[in-house]
Design a protein around this motif. Structure first.
Motif, PDB file in Angstrom:
ATOM      1  N   SER A  46     -10.265  -1.059  -9.891  1.00 14.91           N
ATOM      2  CA  SER A  46      -9.822  -2.259  -9.551  1.00 14.91           C
ATOM      3  C   SER A  46      -9.925  -3.511 -10.435  1.00 14.91           C
ATOM      4  N   LEU A  47      -9.147  -4.745  -9.811  1.00 11.02           N
ATOM      5  CA  LEU A  47      -8.348  -5.437 -10.129  1.00 11.02           C
ATOM      6  C   LEU A  47      -8.630  -6.534  -9.789  1.00 11.02           C
ATOM      7  N   ARG A  48      -8.242  -7.808 -10.623  1.00 10.92           N
ATOM      8  CA  ARG A  48      -8.148  -8.867 -10.423  1.00 10.92           C
ATOM      9  C   ARG A  48      -7.300  -9.418 -11.540  1.00 10.92           C
ATOM     10  N   MET A  49      -6.652  -9.584 -11.518  1.00 14.21           N
ATOM     11  CA  MET A  49      -6.209 -10.254 -12.629  1.00 14.21           C
ATOM     12  C   MET A  49      -5.513 -11.756 -12.697  1.00 14.21           C
ATOM     13  N   ASP A  50      -5.567 -12.680 -14.161  1.00 10.18           N
ATOM     14  CA  ASP A  50      -5.706 -14.001 -13.340  1.00 10.18           C
ATOM     15  C   ASP A  50      -4.771 -14.265 -13.195  1.00 10.18           C
ATOM     16  N   GLU A  51      -4.691 -15.897 -14.140  1.00 16.87           N
ATOM     17  CA  GLU A  51      -3.188 -16.751 -13.777  1.00 16.87           C
ATOM     18  C   GLU A  51      -1.917 -16.108 -14.958  1.00 16.87           C
ATOM     19  N   LYS A  52      -3.171 -16.280 -16.714  1.00 12.54           N
ATOM     20  CA  LYS A  52      -2.485 -15.709 -17.348  1.00 12.54           C
ATOM     21  C   LYS A  52      -2.048 -14.036 -17.220  1.00 12.54           C
ATOM     22  N   ALA A  53      -1.983 -13.495 -16.823  1.00 14.39           N
ATOM     23  CA  ALA A  53      -1.717 -11.714 -16.775  1.00 14.39           C
ATOM     24  C   ALA A  53      -1.076 -11.869 -15.985  1.00 14.39           C
ATOM     25  N   GLU A  54      -0.561 -10.417 -16.192  1.00 12.72           N
ATOM     26  CA  GLU A  54       0.325 -10.112 -15.130  1.00 12.72           C
ATOM     27  C   GLU A  54       1.346  -8.907 -15.369  1.00 12.72           C
ATOM     28  N   ILE A  55       0.997  -7.693 -14.115  1.00 11.97           N
ATOM     29  CA  ILE A  55       1.651  -6.177 -14.974  1.00 11.97           C
ATOM     30  C   ILE A  55       2.713  -6.065 -14.075  1.00 11.97           C
ATOM     31  N   PHE A  56       3.913  -6.013 -15.172  1.00 10.05           N
ATOM     32  CA  PHE A  56       5.065  -5.678 -13.896  1.00 10.05           C
ATOM     33  C   PHE A  56       5.111  -4.081 -13.932  1.00 10.05           C
ATOM     34  N   VAL A  57       5.479  -3.317 -12.561  1.00  9.25           N
ATOM     35  CA  VAL A  57       6.199  -1.931 -12.243  1.00  9.25           C
ATOM     36  C   VAL A  57       7.240  -2.008 -11.732  1.00  9.25           C
ATOM     37  N   ALA A  58       8.049  -1.044 -12.158  1.00  8.95           N
ATOM     38  CA  ALA A  58       9.257  -0.804 -11.370  1.00  8.95           C
ATOM     39  C   ALA A  58       9.150   0.083 -10.433  1.00  8.95           C
ATOM     40  N   LEU A  59       9.399  -0.067  -9.411  1.00 13.48           N
ATOM     41  CA  LEU A  59       9.079   0.215  -7.974  1.00 13.48           C
ATOM     42  C   LEU A  59       9.595   2.027  -8.265  1.00 13.48           C
ATOM     43  N   THR A  60       9.689   3.141  -7.758  1.00 16.01           N
ATOM     44  CA  THR A  60       9.958   4.105  -7.729  1.00 16.01           C
ATOM     45  C   THR A  60      10.660   4.263  -6.092  1.00 16.01           C
ATOM     46  N   MET A  61      11.838   4.833  -6.508  1.00 15.83           N
ATOM     47  CA  MET A  61      12.916   3.910  -5.120  1.00 15.83           C
ATOM     48  C   MET A  61      12.292   4.948  -3.167  1.00 15.83           C
ATOM     49  N   ASP A  62      12.463   6.323  -3.933  1.00 15.00           N
ATOM     50  CA  ASP A  62      12.183   7.066  -2.461  1.00 15.00           C
ATOM     51  C   ASP A  62      10.617   7.932  -2.102  1.00 15.00           C
ATOM     52  N   ALA A  63       9.995   7.640  -3.045  1.00 17.33           N
ATOM     53  CA  ALA A  63       8.680   8.103  -3.222  1.00 17.33           C
ATOM     54  C   ALA A  63       7.410   7.459  -1.492  1.00 17.33           C
TER      55      ALA A  63
ATOM     56  N   ALA B  74       1.037  -1.497   0.025  1.00 15.58           N
ATOM     57  CA  ALA B  74       0.104   0.099   0.097  1.00 15.58           C
ATOM     58  C   ALA B  74       1.028   1.290  -0.233  1.00 15.58           C
ATOM     59  N   GLY B  75       0.859   2.419  -0.999  1.00 16.09           N
ATOM     60  CA  GLY B  75       1.217   4.137  -0.640  1.00 16.09           C
ATOM     61  C   GLY B  75       2.643   3.756  -1.954  1.00 16.09           C
TER      62      GLY B  75
END
Lengths: 78, 773
Positions: free
Chosen positions: A61-78, A12-13
């Protein structure tokens, strides 16, 4: 160095930007139409299944299934 | 000739508010033929030239995945014959979220129609610090751009003026966002398509076909199998070539359109980088909270359920009172006969059968419209998604299923919020399994007759309560199982990821809420209503013909002619009973001065008793006549088409422990299950004015015997009847609503067959198990 995680593992956040959306072409297309696409800034509002993410000024609001995935590069200092 | 203007936009951009503000109540609502999409057309108020506004469903894109989504595209391209050519299009964008909204705007501008771009909720965007250079944007796009705040009615006149001048202004600059290789592939495909007898296809559709992998245009556009095969091959080849050229489909669309959006909006808008936490965010922290949120939702649902269940009750009582008043009026104007029977038992009962649902529908949609318009409904769906997804449904199925416990009709109508077509159909198909309020009379009758009210664990009535609970639990369990099975079989699909926007909270607009409730009620009356009415007439005919009713009518006429004498006698009887009561009281209190007075009183009592006996004897023929008519009716029902059917199915219902009378009673209740008590009254010759607490009906049921003298009813039979009624599709109105909502006869038929089979099997198992333990 960028820290890349699946969107569902964001706490969260945490803030980041989407680097990759995996899944069938239709699913990726649909998500893009709703604003979830590469390079867009996301913030995890409420983790879980489904979770709530802030995409720009939208709340999705999001519920992904087994076949879908979103990858995120985290912003470190946020 | 009025101009036709279509209005389109993302969900939650205030499109409905704008549509209502522009058109008022002058709106025609219907369905587009062959699909489940609602067609709403309104005339814009106060323009020199008449303009018809066509409302298209809120959408994130113009990429058609199904026939339903193809409708919007067809309307915009002027290919929807029932709408005709569209002269211009109004595209509504959320001013605070321009970049994403510009995806749709880009597709709309690609259509090459005269366009008006509306930046709605401009006031909210301004307070957030969003600045937009409207004249510059207008210049860049080559179309008019209007800022509005529809809920404050700001900017409406400018919008009307822009719409009126859109056609002479002509179309804007086409975005042309794709690389040239893409357009040359489209060109080749168009000529390929012309060879496959689709020479009329506009370039927009060819582009869409190339872009939408697995979309409607790829798979279902061409009916001819051979042509379709060639078409798919051509598409795959074109996509491979594009991929090799570094232009992968469909990813290229998001890339190209968002790049266009970014480039168009650069230097025209300034968006504050830091986003302050809004009131919406703070509310969400409570309302979507794992525990607090669920608790609030549960309380809300109890209130809604209670309202539909009990607040609608008095209104339904008025409907029923109105119905009997109307029947009474017809009866007072017409002699007994076929026409009167048709009018009272067919027409009035049919109209009443439609109107009686309106209070519940109105009440439910009042709540749904309020919750939806303020933004809470999406949160409710979010909260319930975890549970519902276990059965292959999604969070949006919860409210429709919950409310189906009051009545499946508004429940089914409420499934429109579910965008995933398969999940929506699965929800519609299981909604009638929920124990609606019409099942209560059946449960009450058989539970009070056959379930003991002796205390269980010290609680009186606990057994009865538990049985009632078991009936509700049966419906819910069956629905969960059926939904899971449906999603694994006929509605099998990769459950797509569930993505839903949570709009910012706002105050609901009374106008929108009112018009939603009004639309729903009108839709029910005009569409489902006519079918329910027709069903009522058919059932009347089925139970009336081919019997000879002349004797019944003759007797009825005599009874009615003697009605004044009867009521006079009844009045005398009542007075005599009262006098006798007073006398008896004096006797029991020995309230007299002396022996003479005592003797007088005793004498008077004796003579009053004789008088009462005389009156009763005089009244006897009247009661006998009523009984006789009731018996005639019972035997006429037995001889009717439906009665004949009842006898025909006796071998089928015997394994459930039923005799032909229960069979006919059940069969007659297929149009509306709440009729079963009345029907049993008619079949047992008690007349139609019986209810579930009627003592005469209770004793008749207790004493009913098979020809060999065994009692018909017992706990196993009562249970098998209740289980059957709990699972069976005995409601023509529900089936007609399914027909209307799915726009096909297939789904009501599927619902009817699976529910009836399920009910039969479950009742069979119940009875066969119950008689063995």
């Amino acid at each position: 160095m960028e820290n890349i995680v699946p969107l569902e593992l964001m706490a969260a956040g945490e803030v980041g930007h989407v680097v990759q959306v995996d899944g069938s072409p239709e699913v990726v297309h649909r998500l893009a139409e709703m604003g979830l696409r590469e390079q867009v800034r996301v913030m995890m509002v409420q983790p879980g299944r489904p979770c709530i993410v802030a995409v720009g000024d939208h709340r999705l609001s999001l519920r992904m299934d087994e076949k879908a995935e979103i990858f995120v590069a985290l912003t470190m200092d946020a | 000739m009025p101009l036709t203007v279509a209005i389109i936009g993302n969900p939650n951009t205030g499109k409905s508010t704008l549509f209502n503000a522009l058109t008022g109540l002058q709106v025609r609502v219907g369905n587009f033929p062959g699909v489940t999409v609602e067609k709403k057309i309104g005339r814009i108020k106060g323009t020199a030239q008449p303009i018809d506004l066509v409302d298209l469903p809120g959408t994130y894109s113009l990429s058609p995945r199904s026939l339903d989504e193809m409708v919007s595209v067809n309307v915009l391209l002027g290919r929807q014959t029932d709408v005709g050519k569209v002269d211009a299009v109004v595209c509504i964008l959320d001013a605070s979220n321009l970049e994403r909204n510009f995806y749709l705007a880009c597709q709309v501008l690609d259509l090459g129609l005269p366009t008006v771009i509306v930046l709605n909720m401009f006031d909210v965007a301004s307070t957030r610090g969003v600045r937009i250079d409207i004249p510059a944007l207008s210049k860049k796009l080559g179309v008019q751009v209007v800022a509005t705040s529809a809920h404050r009615k700001e900017g409406l006149d400018a919008l009307k003026a822009a719409i009126a001048s859109a056609v002479p202004n002509g179309p804007g600059t086409r975005p042309h966002p794709f690389p040239e290789t893409f357009y040359s592939e489209c060109h080749q495909l168009a000529s390929k398509l012309a060879g496959l007898c689709r020479s009329d296809a506009p370039s927009f559709l060819v582009e869409r076909a190339l872009l939408d992998v697995g979309g409607y245009l790829e798979t279902e556009w061409l009916d001819d199998d051979n042509a379709a095969e060639q078409w798919r091959t051509a598409l795959v080849e074109a996509r491979t070539r594009l991929k090799d050229a570094g232009c992968r489909v469909p990813a290229i669309e998001a890339k190209a359109r968002y790049a266009w959006a970014k480039q168009t909006l650069a230097e025209i808008t300034t968006i504050p980088s830091a986003r302050a936490e809004t009131l919406s965010d703070r509310m969400d922290r409570v309302l979507t909270h794992r525990f607090a949120g669920l608790l609030i939702f549960a309380v809300l649902m109890v209130v809604v359920f209670q309202a539909i269940f009990s607040w609608a009750e008095p209104l339904m009582g008025w409907c029923e009172a109105g119905q009997s008043a109307a029947s009474g009026f017809v009866a007072s104007q017409l002699p007994p006969g076929t026409l009167r029977s048709l009018l009272t038992d067919g027409v009035v009962a049919g109209v009443g059968g439609v109107l009686v649902f309106l209070p519940q529908i109105g009440m439910l949609f009042l709540f749904i419209a309020l919750l939806e318009d303020c933004g809470y409904l999406a949160r409710a769906a979010f909260l319930m998604d975890k549970v519902m997804s276990k059965f292959g449904l999604n969070g949006k199925s919860f409210v429709p299923l919950m409310t189906s416990h009051a009545c499946a009709i508004p429940g089914i109508m409420a499934t429109r919020v579910i965008e995933d077509r398969r999940a929506r159909l699965a929800t519609i198909l299981v909604a009638p399994l929920m124990s609606c309020s019409a099942r209560l009379p059946v449960y009450t009758l058989f539970i009070s007759l056959f379930v003991s009210d002796s205390p269980l664990l010290g609680l009186r009535g606990a057994r009865q309560g538990l049985t009632l609970f078991a009936m509700y639990a049966l419906g819910i369990t069956a629905a969960a199982l059926v939904a899971a099975v449906l999603r694994k079989t006929i509605f099998h699909s990769e459950t797509p990821p569930f993505v839903m926007e949570l709009p910012a909270y706002k105050w609901p607009s009374p106008w929108i809420v009112f018009s939603r409730v009004w639309d729903r009620m009108m839709a029910f009356v005009t569409r489902a209503g006519t079918l329910i009415f027709a069903a009522a007439i058919v059932v009347w005919a089925g139970s009336f013909f081919p019997g000879d009713h002349s004797q019944e009518f003759e007797k009825q006429r005599l009874i009615e002619a003697a009605e004044p004498i009867k009521s006079d006698l009844l009045l005398q009887e009542a007075r005599t009973v009262e006098a006798l009561d007073k006398l008896n009281q004096r006797i029991s209190h020995a309230a007299w001065e002396n022996a003479t007075e005592r003797d007088d009183i005793l004498k008077l009592t004796a003579s009053t008793q004789t008088e009462l006996a005389k009156l009763k004897a005089k009244l006897k023929p009247f009661e006998d006549a009523s009984d006789e008519v009731n018996h005639m009716r019972a035997s006429l029902v037995e001889q009717s088409f439906l009665g004949w059917l009842g006898h025909l199915i006796e071998p089928i219902v015997k394994p459930l422990g039923w005799d032909w009378k229960i069979g006919v009673g059940t069969l007659l209740s297929f149009p509306a299950r709440e009729l079963v008590v009345t029907n049993l009254g008619i079949i047992y010759g008690l007349g139609q004015d019986v209810d579930e607490s009627d003592q005469q009906l209770w004793s008749t049921i207790r004493e009913a015997k098979w020809p060999d003298g065994r009692p018909v009813y017992g706990v196993p039979v009562a249970l098998s009847i209740m289980v059957f009624f709990s699972l069976c599709a005995q409601c023509a109105a529900t089936l007609m609503t399914i027909r209307r909502e799915t726009n096909s006869w297939r789904w009501p038929l599927v619902t009817f067959s699976y529910m009836t089979s399920l009910a039969y099997l479950a009742a069979l198992v119940t009875y066969q198990v119950a008689i063995r333990i």
